[in-house]
Design an enzyme around this catalytic site. Structure first.
Site, PDB file in Angstrom:
ATOM      1  N   TYR A 188      18.943   1.045 -45.415  1.00 31.18           N
ATOM      2  CA  TYR A 188      19.306   2.369 -45.939  1.00 31.18           C
ATOM      3  C   TYR A 188      19.180   3.441 -44.854  1.00 31.18           C
ATOM      4  O   TYR A 188      18.531   4.464 -45.043  1.00 31.18           O
ATOM      5  CB  TYR A 188      18.427   2.733 -47.146  1.00 31.18           C
ATOM      6  N   TYR A 221      16.739  -1.772 -60.607  1.00 31.60           N
ATOM      7  CA  TYR A 221      17.138  -2.159 -59.255  1.00 31.60           C
ATOM      8  C   TYR A 221      17.140  -3.685 -59.178  1.00 31.60           C
ATOM      9  O   TYR A 221      16.143  -4.329 -59.517  1.00 31.60           O
ATOM     10  CB  TYR A 221      16.185  -1.591 -58.185  1.00 31.60           C
ATOM     11  N   ASP A 251      14.374 -10.567 -63.870  1.00 34.29           N
ATOM     12  CA  ASP A 251      14.275 -10.451 -62.417  1.00 34.29           C
ATOM     13  C   ASP A 251      12.813 -10.196 -62.049  1.00 34.29           C
ATOM     14  O   ASP A 251      12.340  -9.064 -62.098  1.00 34.29           O
ATOM     15  CB  ASP A 251      15.189  -9.305 -61.958  1.00 34.29           C
ATOM     16  N   LYS A 279      10.822 -12.560 -52.767  1.00 31.07           N
ATOM     17  CA  LYS A 279       9.779 -11.781 -52.099  1.00 31.07           C
ATOM     18  C   LYS A 279       8.496 -12.581 -51.825  1.00 31.07           C
ATOM     19  O   LYS A 279       8.426 -13.283 -50.835  1.00 31.07           O
ATOM     20  CB  LYS A 279       9.483 -10.526 -52.904  1.00 31.07           C
TER      21      LYS A 279
HETATM   22  N1  PMP Z   1      15.359  -7.451 -57.523  1.00 33.12           N
HETATM   23  C1  PMP Z   1      14.270  -6.689 -57.405  1.00 33.12           C
HETATM   24  C2  PMP Z   1      13.492  -6.331 -58.641  1.00 33.12           C
HETATM   25  C3  PMP Z   1      13.868  -6.216 -56.159  1.00 33.12           C
HETATM   26  O1  PMP Z   1      12.786  -5.430 -56.044  1.00 33.12           O
HETATM   27  C4  PMP Z   1      14.617  -6.596 -55.012  1.00 33.12           C
HETATM   28  C5  PMP Z   1      14.227  -6.141 -53.608  1.00 33.12           C
HETATM   29  N2  PMP Z   1      13.632  -4.909 -53.503  1.00 33.12           N
HETATM   30  C6  PMP Z   1      15.741  -7.407 -55.174  1.00 33.12           C
HETATM   31  C7  PMP Z   1      16.083  -7.818 -56.447  1.00 33.12           C
HETATM   32  C8  PMP Z   1      16.586  -7.817 -54.002  1.00 33.12           C
HETATM   33  O2  PMP Z   1      15.928  -8.727 -53.195  1.00 33.12           O
HETATM   34  P1  PMP Z   1      16.338  -8.889 -51.661  1.00 33.12           P
HETATM   35  O3  PMP Z   1      16.006  -7.615 -50.979  1.00 33.12           O
HETATM   36  O4  PMP Z   1      15.507 -10.066 -51.193  1.00 33.12           O
HETATM   37  O5  PMP Z   1      17.799  -9.201 -51.633  1.00 33.12           O
END
Ligand code: PMP
Length: 428
Positions: A21, A149, A250, A279
């Site tokens: 970003y 997100y 997610d 993560k």
């Molecule tokens: N879903 C959630 C809830 C996240 O916090 C993130 C990353 N911040 C993602 C998906 C995307 O993961 P990545 O950055 O490994 O593509």
């Protein structure tokens, strides 16, 4: 090869690289890192920063852990990678078995993907293929909530909050999903049934065109660091069953203990049809994510007209990443992680909640290993980040949010250094 000086690293970086970003602003704060050890990041000029970010929720055990290093080097001596089409290996099967055993019940099938965003794409495709295979051809859209997100690839972005996700920039490319209000009942408030109204009416109205509902469980992360009531999640599960819509959860940010439960779904005692993990999966060592689904979803997909699930990345189930993920998960499960998270939560409450009295603070909230100070004005990164670094602390605020989710192994003195630096930003 000659070792680059700090100045040379910065010059080359400013000349050639993008950061997350980022603009091309040569004034944006940027710090070259030499190494990282325990809960500290070592800058090339020798300064030490206590890490309050766990490298964006991932480095839960801290850095340079002998157990995780060993998992990588042992696997490296055997093979770094081998394609997963038509071949398999021990790290992948062992990791899959472990994830199935610890994930919310009923999720028996694992698809390994490269990153969190890709695992979300995989989840969307699973939901669509499942509905197609049942002859539900009109069920092609996903229901999401505001302030969500889910990642930066196109499908994932289509499920992010339409404003912060900048949908207007990508409108011509993004699938048009359906949005309801963000869950309004917070985690610690009494539950109110009225919080469900928007979700209920969207499901009722759009059930014929909805393949799935997508939710981050309990914590809406990068969309606003909001903690919502477990009853919302429990009710969402019931409503999905009632309206014949799959539930995709997610847990990329929340999985592996961050909220005080191994998976945030456990706060509500629910299981989704499809689950995304990432993560902390590899303890922050490598990029790897997983999409788990029920046998019903998997069978449904494969009984359909395609007969196969249509996804297969080159680096699927990378053996190095699977090995370190397995070692990280074992390390977590054999550690007193619940006590550690409870201690972090307690300390964050003691040291951050009093900041509510500051006139520049709009709200302070704490859940598990997450401490959030919401300011009244957006954070000026060019001022705040160097101030934090001067105090030996690494945080990456965004918008009006100054927050921490440190490695679980952080010491109380180190955490105090982080909260004191946060406090100084609120009082300066
Ligand atoms: N879903 C959630 C809830 C996240 O916090 C993130 C990353 N911040 C993602 C998906 C995307 O993961 P990545 O950055 O490994 O593509």
């Amino acid at each position: 090869m000659k070792v680059l000086s700090s100045a040379e690293i910065l010059t080359l970086d400013r000349t050639h690289l993008w950061h997350p970003y980022s603009s091309l602003d040569p004034e944006a704060p940027l710090y070259p890192v030499a190494s990282a050890e325990g809960c500290e990041i070592v800058l090339t000029d020798g300064r030490l920063l206590v890490d309050g970010m766990a490298s964006w929720w991932s480095a839960i055990h801290g850095y340079n852990r002998p157990e995780l290093n060993q998992a990588v080097t042992q696997q490296l001596a055997k093979m770094a990678h081998v394609m997963f089409g038509g071949l398999t290996h021990e790290p992948a099967v062992r990791l899959a078995e472990t994830l199935v055993n610890i994930a919310p019940p009923g999720l028996h099938r694992v698809f390994f993907a490269d990153s969190g965003s890709v695992s979300v794409e995989v989840a969307i495709k699973m939901a669509l293929q499942y509905q197609l295979s049942r002859g539900k051809r009109s069920k092609t859209r996903i229901l999401s909530v505001r302030k969500a997100y889910h990642g930066d690839t196109l499908g994932a972005m289509s499920l992010c909050d339409p404003e912060t996700g900048m949908h207007h920039l990508f409108q011509s490319l993004l699938p048009q999903q359906i949005f309801v209000a963000a869950p309004a009942c917070t985690f610690h408030q009494p539950w109110e049934e009225s919080c469900l109204e928007d979700l209920k009416s969207a499901l009722r109205e759009h059930q014929h065109e909805l393949a799935a509902l997508m939710l981050e469980p309990i914590v809406q992360g990068a969309g606003g660091m909001r903690f919502y009531h477990p009853e919302y999640l429990r009710a969402a599960r019931e409503l999905c069953n009632e309206f014949d819509v799959l539930l995709i959860i997610d847990e990329i940010a929340t999985g592996f203990g961050r909220t005080g439960r191994l998976f945030a779904c456990e706060h509500a005692g629910i299981s989704p049809d499809i689950l995304c993990l990432g993560k902390a999966l590899t303890g922050g060592y490598m990029t790897l994510a997983a999409t788990l689904c029920t046998e019903k979803v998997a069978r449904g997909i494969c009984d359909g007209e395609a007969g196969v699930f249509m996804h297969g990345p080159t680096f699927m189930a990378n053996p190095l990443a699977c090995s370190v993920a397995l070692a990280s998960t074992q390390l977590l499960l054999h550690s007193p992680w619940q006590e550690r998270i409870a201690a972090i939560e307690q300390q964050l409450c003691t040291e951050l909640l009093p900041l509510r009295d500051s006139p520049v603070v709009a709200d302070v909230r704490v859940l598990g290993g997450i401490g959030v100070v919401e300011l009244r004005q957006p954070v000026d990164m060019k001022v705040v980040v160097p101030k934090l670094v001067d105090q030996g602390v690494w945080l990456r605020p965004f918008g009006r949010l100054l927050y921490t989710m440190p490695p679980y192994v952080i010491g109380s003195d180190q955490l105090r250094q982080i909260t004191a630096a946060m406090a100084r930003i609120c009082t300066a």
